[in-house]
Design an enzyme around this catalytic site. Structure first.
Site, PDB file in Angstrom:
ATOM      1  N   GLU B 161       0.837  -1.204   0.000  1.00 26.19           N
ATOM      2  CA  GLU B 161       0.000   0.000   0.000  1.00 26.19           C
ATOM      3  C   GLU B 161       0.867   1.247   0.000  1.00 26.19           C
ATOM      4  O   GLU B 161       2.025   1.214   0.390  1.00 26.19           O
ATOM      5  CB  GLU B 161      -0.942   0.028   1.202  1.00 26.19           C
ATOM      6  CG  GLU B 161      -0.351  -0.406   2.516  1.00 26.19           C
ATOM      7  CD  GLU B 161       0.847   0.346   2.989  1.00 26.19           C
ATOM      8  OE1 GLU B 161       0.817   1.599   2.911  1.00 26.19           O
ATOM      9  OE2 GLU B 161       1.816  -0.288   3.443  1.00 26.19           O
ATOM     10  N   GLU B 302       4.442  -0.713   1.035  1.00 28.77           N
ATOM     11  CA  GLU B 302       4.628  -0.966  -0.405  1.00 28.77           C
ATOM     12  C   GLU B 302       4.727  -2.457  -0.733  1.00 28.77           C
ATOM     13  O   GLU B 302       5.027  -2.811  -1.874  1.00 28.77           O
ATOM     14  CB  GLU B 302       5.910  -0.314  -0.951  1.00 28.77           C
ATOM     15  CG  GLU B 302       6.025   1.172  -0.794  1.00 28.77           C
ATOM     16  CD  GLU B 302       7.338   1.716  -1.418  1.00 28.77           C
ATOM     17  OE1 GLU B 302       8.097   0.945  -2.044  1.00 28.77           O
ATOM     18  OE2 GLU B 302       7.581   2.919  -1.280  1.00 28.77           O
TER      19      GLU B 302
END
Lengths: 335, 335
Positions: B161, B302
Site C-alpha cells: 500500500e 509498499e
C-alpha cells in the site's frame, strides 16, 4: 584499501536520498552499507553466490555425543553429490552455486567426480584424550580453505558443513576461544534428549580441562574439526578477496570466531545469516558482536541458513543501485 | 474442500522423512505444511508471486498526522510506474511481478498506461468528524479487491500500500476491530517526533470516541481507507482462490484483520512476512495469532516486507517437492 570519511558520508547520503523515509529499510540499509564499504564502491555488485559445504568426521563422535551414527557424514556427502539434501534444494531455489569438499571424512577417499578432495585425514582424533589434529594438519586445513575461499569470482560466498558430532566440536572450540561456559554452549545438536545433553556436556568438560589458555590456532588444532578449520581458512581467503562471507549457523559461527581471532579485519566481510535453534549460537554471535538476519528455527547446518539469507544481500545491493532518489523521481521529502 | 487426518498425517510423514533431523528446518517446515494444506496436495506449486500495490489518500491527513505531505501519495504512484520505488526493486530482485492500483488518490485520475484504475473516490473524508467512506464505497472497494485478488494464476500474492497518513488509519481501524488501546497502536509512521505522535494519538482518540462498537465492515467504512478496504477484499479473493496471501507490514495487517473478521477461513491462506518497526504491529499480529517470518527493521510498506519473504515460501515448497527422503538417499536415521 582504507576508505575515507568522504566515502562513508557519500554512501550514507546515497542511501538517505532514496525514495523512502529515513532509515525505513532498516537492516537492508545496513547490509547495503556493509557491502558497498567492503567493495569500496557506491554501486556494489551482488549478483552471484556460491555455497561450499565442508564435510569431515570427528573422533569425539565415539563418545556418544550425537543422536546420529558417524556413517551419516559419508552418506550425506553422497546426498549432496546426488542433489537431494536441503542445501542443494535451497541453493537451486535461491539461484546459488554449490560445491562439496571432503575435508576429512572417516574411511577411504570417495574418488567421485564432482567432489572436491582436500582430505586432511580420515576424521580427527578424539579430543577427549589428546589434540583433535596436529599443528601441521591444522595449518594444512587453513591453507586449503584459504585457497578455496579466494577461488572463483562470486560476489558472496556461504560456507556450510556436515560432520556428525560437530556441534560438540564447535561448543568445545567456542568455549576455548571465548571462555563462555559449556553449560551455555552445549545444546541438543541433531536431537539429543536431556540425558544426552548432560552426557555431552560432561564429556566436553573433561576434554576442556585437558588444556589451559590457547592461541586461536592452537585451540583449532586441539578442539577443532577438519571441516571447521578449513571453513575458517575459507572465510579468511574470501574476506581477503573482499568477498561477502555469509556465515551460516552454530558451527560456521565457531569457525568465524576462530577466523576473526586470527585475523580481526575479516569480521568486516561477514554477514551472519541465521540464529540457530542450537542453544549456544546466541552467545557465539554476541562474542562476534553480530546479529543474525534471520530467525526461522533452523538447526541443520549445511549452509541452509546462509542460502536463505542470500536474497536479502542481493536486494540490499539492488536497493543501492536501482532505487530512485527523491530528485530523480520528483518525490517530496518530509513536510 | 476439507482435508482429512490422513492428509495431515501423510504430509507430516513426508516432511519427517526428508534427510534432516526431525524439525530441523523449523519455520520452513511449518510454511511447507501450510502451503501444502492450502493447495490440498503433498506436492504444492510455489513458482510465481505477484505484488499488488494499492494507493489512496486519506482525509485524516489534513489533521497533520504524517511527516510527509499528501502529494507524496500521487508522486509515489508515478515512482511505482517508473520502476524506481523500493517495491519495484525488491520485486525484480526476488522475481515477482508487480501491479499498481489507484484505489482513490486525491486529485484527478492519472489516466496513465500500466496503472490499474479502481478509484472509489478522490481520497476518503476525514474520519475525525464523520465516516471515512460510505457503506456503498466500502462495499465497492471490497468487491474490486476480491476480483483483483482472484485474478491471474500466481501461486502467491502479496499486497502493498501507499497512502500518506495511512498508519493513522490503520491504527484507528485496528483499535475499533480489536479494542487494543491507541497508546499501543499509534506509532511514528514515516517519521513523526514525540510531539507528532502525541498529536496523532489525540486526533485518533477523538475520532474513535465518535462511534461505539462496529461490525468489521462498518469499522472499515468509518475508519478505513480505500486502499485498505480494497486490500482486505483482495486478500479474501485470493484466499478463496486458495492462493497464498503474503501479508506485508502494519497497514496490510490491519487489512488482514478486517478480512479475517469478515471471513475467518481466510486466515488459513495468510503468511505474515515481516514484523514492522511501526509500534502497533506486534499487537495486531498477536490479535491474528500470527508470527512474522522476518524482523529486519523495515517500516516502509509498499509490500517490501512481503517481497523479501517470498523466497522463503518458494524454498519451503521446494523442500517438500525436491529434497530426498532417508530411503531415497540411503541415509541412516538417529542411532
Amino acid at each position: 584499501m582504507t576508505l575515507g570519511t568522504t566515502f562513508a558520508a557519500d554512501l550514507q547520503r546515497k542511501i538517505d536520498m532514496k525514495t523512502k523515509p529515513l532509515g525505513a529499510l532498516g537492516r537492508i540499509e545496513e547490509l547495503a552499507a556493509q557491502i558497498a564499504t567492503l567493495q569500496g564502491t557506491l554501486s556494489p555488485r551482488m549478483a552471484s553466490c556460491q555455497v561450499t559445504i565442508f564435510a569431515a568426521d570427528h573422533g569425539i563422535a565415539a563418545e556418544g555425543v550425537s543422536a546420529f551414527p558417524q556413517e551419516v557424514t559419508r552418506q550425506m556427502v553422497l546426498n549432496f553429490l546426488g542433489g537431494g539434501a536441503a542445501a542443494n534444494v535451497f541453493a537451486a531455489s535461491v539461484g546459488a552455486d554449490l560445491r562439496v569438499v571432503d575435508a576429512g571424512v572417516a574411511g577411504d577417499p570417495f574418488g567421485m567426480p564432482g567432489l572436491i578432495e582436500r582430505r586432511i585425514g580420515a576424521g580427527t582424533a578424539s579430543f577427549l584424550t589428546g589434540p583433535a589434529m596436529t599443528a601441521d594438519q591444522c595449518a594444512a586445513a587453513l591453507q586449503a580453505g584459504r585457497a578455496l575461499g579466494a577461488d572463483g569470482d562470486w560476489d558472496a560466498v556461504a560456507f556450510g558443513e556436515m560432520g556428525i558430532a560437530n556441534t560438540a566440536t564447535a561448543a568445545a572450540l567456542g568455549h576455548k576461544l571465548t571462555g563462555i561456559g559449556l553449560d551455555v554452549l552445549v545444546g541438543r545438536g541433531t536431537g539429543l534428549d536431556d540425558a544426552g545433553v548432560a552426557h555431552k556436556r560432561a564429556v566436553l568438560e573433561r576434554a576442556a580441562a585437558r588444556t589451559g589458555d590457547l592461541s586461536p590456532q592452537a585451540a583449532l588444532a586441539e578442539y577443532g574439526g577438519f571441516e571447521i578449520a578449513m571453513m575458517a581458512g575459507a572465510m579468511l581467503g574470501a574476506a581477503a578477496a573482499r568477498r561477502v562471507v555469509i556465515v551460516d549457523g552454530f558451527i560456521a559461527t565457531a569457525a568465524a570466531l576462530a577466523a576473526v581471532r586470527m585475523v580481526p579485519e575479516a569480521r568486516a566481510a561477514m554477514v551472519f545469516a541465521h540464529r540457530s535453534q542450537e542453544q549456544g549460537h546466541g552467545a557465539l554471535l554476541d562474542a562476534l558482536d553480530a546479529r543474525a538476519l534471520l530467525d526461522l528455527g533452523l538447526r541443520l547446518g549445511e549452509g541452509t541458513g546462509a542460502l536463505l539469507a542470500w536474497p536479502l544481500l542481493k536486494a540490499a545491493a539492488d536497493m543501492l543501485n536501482r532505487m530512485a532518489s527523491f530528485d530523480e523521481a520528483g518525490v517530496d521529502g518530509p513536510a
